[in-house]
Write an enzyme that holds these catalytic residues in place. Structure first.
Site, PDB file in Angstrom:
ATOM      1  N   LYS A   1      -3.801   4.852   6.422  1.00  0.00           N
ATOM      2  CA  LYS A   1      -4.256   4.792   5.030  1.00  0.00           C
ATOM      3  C   LYS A   1      -5.698   5.245   4.863  1.00  0.00           C
ATOM      4  O   LYS A   1      -6.047   5.846   3.844  1.00  0.00           O
ATOM      5  CB  LYS A   1      -4.112   3.373   4.498  1.00  0.00           C
ATOM      6  CG  LYS A   1      -2.653   3.028   4.309  1.00  0.00           C
ATOM      7  CD  LYS A   1      -2.465   1.742   3.568  1.00  0.00           C
ATOM      8  CE  LYS A   1      -0.984   1.450   3.498  1.00  0.00           C
ATOM      9  NZ  LYS A   1      -0.731   0.086   3.024  1.00  0.00           N
TER      10      LYS A   1
ATOM     11  N   GLU B   1      -9.065  -3.799  -1.294  1.00  0.00           N
ATOM     12  CA  GLU B   1      -9.131  -2.914  -2.453  1.00  0.00           C
ATOM     13  C   GLU B   1      -9.357  -3.750  -3.684  1.00  0.00           C
ATOM     14  O   GLU B   1      -8.869  -4.871  -3.796  1.00  0.00           O
ATOM     15  CB  GLU B   1      -7.805  -2.177  -2.631  1.00  0.00           C
ATOM     16  CG  GLU B   1      -7.762  -0.814  -2.001  1.00  0.00           C
ATOM     17  CD  GLU B   1      -6.420  -0.143  -2.212  1.00  0.00           C
ATOM     18  OE1 GLU B   1      -6.151   0.797  -1.469  1.00  0.00           O
ATOM     19  OE2 GLU B   1      -5.669  -0.579  -3.099  1.00  0.00           O
TER      20      GLU B   1
ATOM     21  N   HIS C   1       5.747  -7.204  -3.733  1.00  0.00           N
ATOM     22  CA  HIS C   1       5.483  -5.797  -3.459  1.00  0.00           C
ATOM     23  C   HIS C   1       6.702  -5.035  -2.967  1.00  0.00           C
ATOM     24  O   HIS C   1       6.578  -3.926  -2.448  1.00  0.00           O
ATOM     25  CB  HIS C   1       4.330  -5.632  -2.450  1.00  0.00           C
ATOM     26  CG  HIS C   1       3.071  -6.293  -2.920  1.00  0.00           C
ATOM     27  ND1 HIS C   1       2.297  -5.767  -3.913  1.00  0.00           N
ATOM     28  CD2 HIS C   1       2.485  -7.457  -2.569  1.00  0.00           C
ATOM     29  CE1 HIS C   1       1.273  -6.575  -4.141  1.00  0.00           C
ATOM     30  NE2 HIS C   1       1.360  -7.609  -3.348  1.00  0.00           N
TER      31      HIS C   1
ATOM     32  N   ARG D   1       8.357  11.023   3.131  1.00  0.00           N
ATOM     33  CA  ARG D   1       9.790  10.946   3.428  1.00  0.00           C
ATOM     34  C   ARG D   1      10.569  10.896   2.118  1.00  0.00           C
ATOM     35  O   ARG D   1       9.994  10.818   1.054  1.00  0.00           O
ATOM     36  CB  ARG D   1      10.075   9.654   4.202  1.00  0.00           C
ATOM     37  CG  ARG D   1       9.503   8.447   3.429  1.00  0.00           C
ATOM     38  CD  ARG D   1      10.027   7.133   3.910  1.00  0.00           C
ATOM     39  NE  ARG D   1       9.245   6.022   3.404  1.00  0.00           N
ATOM     40  CZ  ARG D   1       9.436   5.412   2.237  1.00  0.00           C
ATOM     41  NH1 ARG D   1      10.364   5.863   1.413  1.00  0.00           N
ATOM     42  NH2 ARG D   1       8.701   4.390   1.861  1.00  0.00           N
TER      43      ARG D   1
END
Lengths: 502, 165, 502, 165
Positions: A116, A199, A234, A291
């Site tokens: 990330k 974040e 999530h 993907r």
């Protein structure tokens, strides 16, 4: 074009890929663990090879075995599906080294986007907006300092993560320590790496993602957005295309940014750029999934493009068949993920044999399923057993079709998420399109349909079956044995029912 | 024949005559029930309302699913009612009950101690499986008499975790 | 809008209409004969009423009973589907007299188009081109004279007919007498009326029809054409939308003529104008079907319009929601009629219990089905038990999807038309679009796939089952009982299969 | 164990050992056969080729459907072969055979007479049903010894129409 494709996956997505190959005249090779000998993907493929015990790490995650099977079967390409090895750069490289085509992006692109931090660095150089955050590998003390600077609420995320695992929202500085610990523990269990980063939490944000297609000749287009805000822990549960929050101008803007992000890593194949979209129309790069995505069918229905077939063409080195101006979005599509989980008991994973199955059909309904009557759902794999997709001229028609189809769906033998989806389709806020990623936190238990009359029916049916069993002390007479309609109930009821008519 | 059926805390009186005539709480209805397909799928016409149900037999009685809801129904007939003196035949299960792991997983937290009094639906154990944390809740109120697990332990599906009395 | 609709039909079309109502929030009432108590339409409806014995004339054709049920159930509208009473003007009038809405055209329009001679007169005044022919009620001698004038080959048709019953082609004057006798006999059996008439046979003609929608406010549009030339004994087997023989200019021309024909009888609701299209692009009015058509789904997929929902809106007195310029055709759709008939034995009707059923799903596939596992297919009703529709970006993709879906379809327990459809999809002439209505006469037995290897497999499987039964003298071990994979075959085969891998 | 299987006029020799090892006409193959679903649907892996088949048991043996084709397979084992002296065990059925109506309908035409010699697949009777004419053909060659019907007669499903010897 390829002669034979090995599908390195199982369940509904393996079936989906096999179908795409058959529709291109390409032979297919399935692989299966001990748990999957009779699974649909094995039966739908032209060839099938056993690759080990049920545990994924001994079968579907064994890249070496998969490449051996591909060689043995003479497959000239491998499609990884999603999950398992789909975003494993090492596997993609090993496939390439074995001189087999990998139907997906290059190992380099997977690697760049899989990490990330690297991903954020690469895309930010291409002008892609990011949610303010920290580098990874910071110690807890440094993370705490950074959190204070970013401002709460704050999101703790696993560096190696995906799919929401190891993710935590912390609203209060006092909870940061425990939040970091829990996230590290989950991250370690899920990815073998307890590194996390922070974040800034975007409030009232929607999860909106852009589907892109890129060939190796420098062409990259997007197929519009998908709305994926209906999430639990999530994990996406429901997706749609388009999003009520995106208009043509915003779509163009987000699409251009997504294409820039993909081009920043010389991306090839189908891929998805995930964004957070706030209520002011500001959007921030979350990550790129290198993907095929679970929810790709909603885009296919609205754009008319078969994404899996395009991936195959791209991997074969062809140029993109469509230009950006050829992409037209028409109608509305919604997908419900049908999982073996009990929505009335905190989505506890369920296992067991599917004793009865009827899948909905008819206008505007698409089912992508990996199950059949008699199939044993185990806890070895992801609980998603099927996807139900409804398409309509408008969002309202799609929702009404979804309700109709959910009502027709029969899966007996284990709990599924169907009651959750039925309640969601009945939720006025969902119907009005007023939701963000926290919708299910604030609306955790959408009220299930009032069932006073249903309860009464259940009581009657149980008494009737008990009566019939007691009276005859034999098995309940089956309507389907011999002539239709052989039962004491039938005769008496018809007598009753007929009186008014004749 | 008279039957008493119970769903959660609600009881229905159902009478079925030899002619097939049926009444519920004294109200006559026309009911036509047929199994459709090889397994527990039934079609019911009740006063011309058409309903499809899935019925599975359980230890306690019948599990009936219709629409989005599942009902656990206990049924007692006249004889059973006489023997037990009415409602008692359908009383909620009491006595010793073992709480088993519904899925294999890692015990993350144990939220109760032996001797603790608990209420129905109270969280008891956090079990991590499929890389997600899952909460086990109490199936009924009672007292925890034994705790057989501790955090960090891996348990198989069906393992006895707690004893409830 | 209507509160409750009675569906005066059975099978797949009843299910189709029930779904449309549910997607509009309208309650539904099914009716059933003794043969259909557990049929899908009964189970999918909100209410269901028994209307009599299996024979259609004692149940589904009993208009009086249907209206009684509608009154009793409080239905404010009746949808007749196709077949049975759908084109019976008397029934439509009785429904209107009972102050119930008939979801279809007026009795007057049904009557005008139901009588072929009247229909020809009415549309010819509107400028619709006709195939040259004779009046009806002529004696055989007059018909012979007329035939000589029109020129052979000539078509003998039942005055009261439809669906190809009582229809005969006569190529040689010597065969006229026997042809007329056979046609009169079939017409009498089918319609209770032996009156026939003649038409010039159009050679190498395609059967192309135009779907129209008309409201009661004077708006009438068309939804393009359907290609229905793949017929056997004048019974359609496969339909597609669009037609390879129709370009945009011809579509506009045929569409305008179809709209004129419908307006000639003040038509309201969905309807279909059937044409013969010759190889020079000349087209001739055949007849108008004043009802929903079996093959309506191909038009729905290509235009995105839900025709059944539009019929409901129109019957409710609404204005057409779409104008001609809103109709856009996108992609290609093909429908195969799945019938209980044995294509390897001259399409002999088949009956029996469906012991195993798996319907295809996945991208671009729509199934309209009236059957389930355990359903008893009887000879009381039409042999069509389901429709399989494939949609693709192009005709090639639709054909390839259809092949894929036919391969997935499993119906065990009785013979079906599936092998015919598989052979047809493999036929190069069909693939190239080179066919007319006589295609199946000249290509009666499309070669079934060479099956040398399949025969060998069948021999092996039979021996294995015989062996297992003999050895153990118990039932064959079921893979689905207990753990997946409990069989002597499994273990030995895995041992063999694994050696190469490990 | 050795088996002889016959489909139409072709015969296969199949040997299955106690270990499960299998050969056909002397060629060894790896075959894995499992029933899937509650009824006669099977999944076969043969040397890794995956095939789905529907198998129904018939009076003569097995009816196997795969792809678009249906095969009627007769199987004889070693013992049956010994007793009958080889191929004879699988000879085509002979003797008296009644041709029955596969569907109810109206006899439109009878195309054969008693005493007539016929060949396999020759049309015998035209039966009108579902308002369409249907042709019944001879299941095998032989001599028609009795004709029980005449044109214009209605027959029920299963009615004996002709006798073939």
């Amino acid at each position: 074009m390829f002669k034979k494709v090995l599908v390195a996956n199982r369940g509904e997505i393996a079936v989906r890929i096999i179908r795409a190959c058959q529709e291109r005249g390409i032979r297919t090779v399935a692989v299966f663990s001990d748990a999957d000998r009779t699974a649909l993907h094995v039966r739908y493929a032209d060839e099938a090879y056993h690759i080990g015990p049920p545990a994924a790490r001994e079968s579907y995650l064994r890249g070496d075995k998969l490449i051996d099977v591909a060689r043995q079967a003479g497959a000239d390409a491998i499609h990884p599906g999603y999950g398992f090895l789909a975003e494993n750069a090492g596997f993609a490289a090993a496939v390439r080294d074995a001189d087999i085509a990998f139907i997906g992006p290059s190992p380099e692109a997977i690697e760049a986007m899989g990490d990330k931090i690297t991903a954020r660095e690469r895309v930010t150089q291409a002008g892609v907006p990011l949610v303010p955050g920290t580098p990874r590998h910071l110690r807890d003390a440094d993370l705490a300092a950074a959190a204070a600077q970013l401002g709460y609420p704050i999101l703790v995320k696993a560096s190696a993560g995906g799919g929401g695992k190891g993710m935590r929202t912390v609203a209060d500085p006092a909870d940061l320590e425990s939040g970091l610990a829990a996230a590290r523990r989950e991250a370690l269990a899920a990815f073998g790496d307890d590194s996390v980063y922070l974040e800034k939490a975007i409030e009232a944000a929607r999860h909106v993602e852009i589907q892109i297609l890129a060939d190796r000749h420098g062409h990259c287009i997007h197929l519009g957005e998908r709305e994926c805000s209906i999430q639990r822990r999530h994990q996406k549960l429901v997706e749609e295309c388009p999003s009520v929050a995106v208009d043509a101008a915003l779509r163009e803007q987000m699409g251009a940014v997504a294409v820039a992000a993909a081009q920043a890593v010389n991306y090839e194949s189908a891929g998805t750029i995930e964004f957070l979209l706030d209520k002011n129309g500001q959007f921030y790069f979350l990550e790129m999934n290198t993907r095929l995505q679970v929810e790709h069918p909603v885009t296919e229905l609205v754009t008319g493009v078969d994404i899996v077939k395009e991936m195959i063409r791209i991997a074969d080195g062809r140029q993109l068949r469509i230009r950006q101006e050829d992409v037209h979005m028409k109608g509305w599509a919604i997908e419900c993920r049908i999982t073996a989980e009990d929505p009335e008991n905190n989505f506890m994973p369920a296992s067991g044999k599917i004793v009865a199955l009827r899948e909905p059909t008819g206008p505007g309904i698409r089912v992508e399923s990996g199950i059949y009557e008699g199939f044993e759902v185990s806890l070895f794999y992801d609980p998603m057993i099927a996807k139900l997709i409804a398409y309509g001229e408008t969002r309202a028609e799609a929702i009404l079709r979804m309700r109709r189809a959910l009502k027709e769906y029969r899966i007996a033998g284990l709990k599924t998420s169907i009651p959750f989806h039925m309640a969601l389709m009945d939720s006025p806020r969902f119907q009005w399109g007023q939701f963000d990623t926290r919708f299910l936190e604030s609306h955790t238990a959408p009220p299930l349909a009032a069932a006073q009359e249903h309860e009464r029916l259940a009581a009657i049916v149980a008494a009737m079956l008990h009566h019939e069993r007691g009276l005859r002390n034999i098995a309940i007479s089956h309507g389907v044995e011999g002539e239709q309609g052989q039962s004491t109930w039938r005769r008496s009821a018809l007598l009753t029912g007929m009186r008014a008519l004749l | 024949m008279k039957y008493q059926t119970q769903i959660d805390h609600k009881t229905y009186q159902i009478e079925i005559e030899d002619t097939g005539a049926l009444s519920i709480d004294g109200q006559a209805i026309a009911a036509d029930l047929l199994q459709v397909g090889p397994l527990g799928l039934y079609s019911l016409l009740m006063d011309n309302a058409s309903v499809e149900l899935v019925v599975e037999e359980t230890q306690q009685g019948y599990r009936v699913t219709l629409g989005s809801r599942t009902f656990d129904v206990r049924v007692a007939d006249e004889r059973e009612l006489r023997l037990s003196g009415g409602r008692a035949a359908l009383a909620a299960p009491t006595g010793v009950m073992t709480i088993k792991a519904p899925i294999p997983g890692l015990v993350v937290r144990v939220l109760v101690r032996a001797g603790e009094e608990i209420v129905e639906k109270q969280p008891l154990v956090i079990l991590e499986a499929m890389k997600m944390e899952n909460e086990l809740r109490a199936p009924r109120s009672g007292v925890i008499t034994a705790v057989n697990i501790k955090p960090g332990e891996s348990v198989e599906q069906g393992a006895a975790l707690l004893v409830l009395e």
